[in-house]
Motif scaffolding. Sequence first.
Motif, PDB file in Angstrom:
ATOM      1  N   SER A   8      19.609   5.608   4.218  1.00 36.05           N
ATOM      2  CA  SER A   8      19.028   5.416   2.946  1.00 36.05           C
ATOM      3  C   SER A   8      18.388   4.084   3.065  1.00 36.05           C
ATOM      4  O   SER A   8      18.689   3.100   3.701  1.00 36.05           O
ATOM      5  CB  SER A   8      19.944   5.129   1.721  1.00 36.05           C
ATOM      6  N   PRO A   9      17.445   3.903   2.196  1.00 34.83           N
ATOM      7  CA  PRO A   9      16.731   2.572   2.256  1.00 34.83           C
ATOM      8  C   PRO A   9      17.623   1.252   2.160  1.00 34.83           C
ATOM      9  O   PRO A   9      17.440   0.231   2.616  1.00 34.83           O
ATOM     10  CB  PRO A   9      15.726   2.531   1.233  1.00 34.83           C
ATOM     11  N   ARG A  10      18.535   1.274   1.136  1.00 28.70           N
ATOM     12  CA  ARG A  10      19.488   0.350   0.868  1.00 28.70           C
ATOM     13  C   ARG A  10      20.396   0.049   2.218  1.00 28.70           C
ATOM     14  O   ARG A  10      20.783  -1.008   2.329  1.00 28.70           O
ATOM     15  CB  ARG A  10      20.223   0.685  -0.224  1.00 28.70           C
ATOM     16  N   GLN A  11      20.876   1.070   2.798  1.00 29.82           N
ATOM     17  CA  GLN A  11      21.692   0.954   3.789  1.00 29.82           C
ATOM     18  C   GLN A  11      20.844   0.530   5.001  1.00 29.82           C
ATOM     19  O   GLN A  11      21.323  -0.501   5.869  1.00 29.82           O
ATOM     20  CB  GLN A  11      22.342   2.429   4.369  1.00 29.82           C
ATOM     21  N   ARG A  61      24.540  15.034   8.236  1.00 27.55           N
ATOM     22  CA  ARG A  61      25.390  13.650   8.252  1.00 27.55           C
ATOM     23  C   ARG A  61      24.263  12.524   7.838  1.00 27.55           C
ATOM     24  O   ARG A  61      24.765  11.910   7.253  1.00 27.55           O
ATOM     25  CB  ARG A  61      26.036  13.336   9.427  1.00 27.55           C
ATOM     26  N   ALA A  62      23.074  12.611   8.350  1.00 34.66           N
ATOM     27  CA  ALA A  62      22.014  11.932   8.134  1.00 34.66           C
ATOM     28  C   ALA A  62      21.839  11.530   6.627  1.00 34.66           C
ATOM     29  O   ALA A  62      21.440  10.445   6.222  1.00 34.66           O
ATOM     30  CB  ALA A  62      20.719  12.029   8.720  1.00 34.66           C
ATOM     31  N   ARG A  63      21.999  12.580   5.936  1.00 39.20           N
ATOM     32  CA  ARG A  63      21.821  12.322   4.297  1.00 39.20           C
ATOM     33  C   ARG A  63      22.749  11.337   3.767  1.00 39.20           C
ATOM     34  O   ARG A  63      22.457  10.782   2.903  1.00 39.20           O
ATOM     35  CB  ARG A  63      21.878  13.686   3.594  1.00 39.20           C
ATOM     36  N   GLY A  64      23.878  11.207   4.307  1.00 34.82           N
ATOM     37  CA  GLY A  64      24.799  10.166   3.763  1.00 34.82           C
ATOM     38  C   GLY A  64      24.737   8.881   4.288  1.00 34.82           C
ATOM     39  O   GLY A  64      25.405   7.832   3.935  1.00 34.82           O
ATOM     40  N   LEU A  65      24.323   8.891   5.906  1.00 36.79           N
ATOM     41  CA  LEU A  65      24.198   7.727   6.330  1.00 36.79           C
ATOM     42  C   LEU A  65      22.667   6.821   6.376  1.00 36.79           C
ATOM     43  O   LEU A  65      23.033   5.689   6.656  1.00 36.79           O
ATOM     44  CB  LEU A  65      24.313   8.214   7.737  1.00 36.79           C
ATOM     45  N   ARG A  97       0.842  -1.226  -0.036  1.00 31.43           N
ATOM     46  CA  ARG A  97      -0.033   0.045  -0.038  1.00 31.43           C
ATOM     47  C   ARG A  97       0.990   1.415   0.025  1.00 31.43           C
ATOM     48  O   ARG A  97       0.377   2.250  -0.265  1.00 31.43           O
ATOM     49  CB  ARG A  97      -0.787   0.061   1.103  1.00 31.43           C
ATOM     50  N   MET A  98       1.798   1.234   0.406  1.00 31.90           N
ATOM     51  CA  MET A  98       2.995   2.491   0.440  1.00 31.90           C
ATOM     52  C   MET A  98       3.576   2.769  -0.697  1.00 31.90           C
ATOM     53  O   MET A  98       4.209   1.767  -1.494  1.00 31.90           O
ATOM     54  CB  MET A  98       3.956   2.299   1.588  1.00 31.90           C
ATOM     55  N   PRO A  99       3.800   3.932  -1.370  1.00 35.23           N
ATOM     56  CA  PRO A  99       4.114   4.358  -2.631  1.00 35.23           C
ATOM     57  C   PRO A  99       5.759   4.275  -2.705  1.00 35.23           C
ATOM     58  O   PRO A  99       6.148   3.998  -3.791  1.00 35.23           O
ATOM     59  CB  PRO A  99       3.676   5.557  -2.894  1.00 35.23           C
ATOM     60  N   GLN A 100       6.444   4.332  -1.633  1.00 36.88           N
ATOM     61  CA  GLN A 100       7.901   4.278  -1.766  1.00 36.88           C
ATOM     62  C   GLN A 100       8.594   3.869  -0.278  1.00 36.88           C
ATOM     63  O   GLN A 100       8.018   3.923   0.589  1.00 36.88           O
ATOM     64  CB  GLN A 100       8.572   5.614  -1.945  1.00 36.88           C
ATOM     65  N   TRP A 101       9.722   3.007  -0.706  1.00 32.72           N
ATOM     66  CA  TRP A 101      10.478   2.288   0.435  1.00 32.72           C
ATOM     67  C   TRP A 101      10.967   3.743   1.187  1.00 32.72           C
ATOM     68  O   TRP A 101      12.058   4.446   0.408  1.00 32.72           O
ATOM     69  CB  TRP A 101      11.212   1.477  -0.197  1.00 32.72           C
ATOM     70  N   THR A 102      11.212   3.583   2.421  1.00 33.22           N
ATOM     71  CA  THR A 102      11.915   4.666   3.254  1.00 33.22           C
ATOM     72  C   THR A 102      12.971   3.778   4.129  1.00 33.22           C
ATOM     73  O   THR A 102      12.605   2.664   4.403  1.00 33.22           O
ATOM     74  CB  THR A 102      11.361   5.568   3.946  1.00 33.22           C
ATOM     75  N   GLU A 103      13.834   4.508   5.046  1.00 34.48           N
ATOM     76  CA  GLU A 103      14.672   3.713   5.898  1.00 34.48           C
ATOM     77  C   GLU A 103      13.794   2.960   6.972  1.00 34.48           C
ATOM     78  O   GLU A 103      13.829   1.838   7.286  1.00 34.48           O
ATOM     79  CB  GLU A 103      15.425   4.652   6.578  1.00 34.48           C
ATOM     80  N   THR A 104      12.623   3.819   7.736  1.00 30.96           N
ATOM     81  CA  THR A 104      12.011   2.976   8.706  1.00 30.96           C
ATOM     82  C   THR A 104      11.139   2.318   8.122  1.00 30.96           C
ATOM     83  O   THR A 104      10.610   1.202   8.921  1.00 30.96           O
ATOM     84  CB  THR A 104      11.135   4.354   9.412  1.00 30.96           C
TER      85      THR A 104
END
Length: 306
Positions: free
Chosen positions: A124-127, A118-122, A43-50
Motif C-alpha cells: 500500500s502507499p502508506r506501507q 498476499r500482496a494486497r495486504g502487504l 501530474r499524477m492523479p493518485q499515489w501508488t506504492e511504486t
Amino acid sequence: MNDTCQPLGGEYYLRIFIITYSVVLLVLGLLLNGLALWVFCCRMPQWTETRVYMTSLAVSDFFLLCSLPFMLLSLQDTEDTLRCQISQAIYMVNRYMSISLVMAIAVDRYVAVRHPLRARGLRSPRQALAVCLGLWILVVGSLLVRLYLGQQEGGFCFRSYARHNFGTTTFSLLGFYLPLAVLVFCSLQVVTVLARSPATETGQAEATHKAARMIWANLIVFVVCFLPLHVVLTVQVTISPSSCAARQAFSRALSITSQLSNANCCLDAICYYYMAREFQEASALPASHRSQDSQNLSLSKSALPV
C-alpha cells in the motif's frame, strides 16, 4: 606509514576530467530529476506504492547531485574538516539510500508478481512510505556509526589517508552487496514469472517482454554503476595497501569508479520514463486529459493481470 605521498603525474588531468564530468552530470541530473519530481508530485492523479518509492529515489538522487560541488571542493582536504564531513556525509547517505530504494522497488515488484494474493495486504502507499522512512533511518544511523568509527580510526573523509579501514568500509560493502543479492534474486524471480506467464493477446505478450527487458536493464545499470566502486573498496580493505604508490593507485581507482556510480542519478531518471506508462502519460499530456483510471507504476501490474 608515510602520509606525504606526492600526487601522480596525471592527477591534474584526472581532476580536470572529474570536474568537467561532474558539471555535465550535475546539470543533466538536476534537470532530469527535477522533471521527475514535478511529474511524480504534481501530474499524477493518485499515489501508488511504486510512485512513493520512485519519488523517494528521485529525492535521494537530487540531493546527491546537489552535494557534488561541495564534495568536489572537499577533495582537496587531506584531513578531516567540517566541510568535508558534512558534504561527504550527505553524499554517502544519498548514494546508499539510492541503492536501498532500488532494492525496495525490486522487493515490491517481487511481492506483487510472486505473491499476488498476499500482496494486497502487504502493499500500500502508506506501507511504502513507512519502508522509505525506515530505510532513511537505517542509512543515516549507519553513517553516524561510520563517522564515529572513522574518527576513532583517524579519518572519515575521502582524502584522509587513515580511512578505508575495515570498520568504516564494512558499512559501504554491506550497504551494496546485501541490496545487490536481494536485487538479483527478486529480478530473476520476476523475470521467470514473466517468461512463464501465458499471453492470450499480442499486446499482453509485448508488454510482458517489455517488462522483462526493463528489469534486465535496471539490473545491468545497477551493476555497471555500483559494482566497480565496491570491488575496488573490497580489494583495498582486503590487502590494506601501505606503500605510497599503492595508496595513490587505489585513490585514482576510487575517484574513477565513484564518478561512474554518480551516473546512476541520471540513468534512474531516464528509466522512470520507460518503466512507468503512467509517467509517460503524465509528462506528455495536459492535466485536463490525464486518465483518472491510472495504472500502477509497478512493472508487474503493467505487464501482468495481477
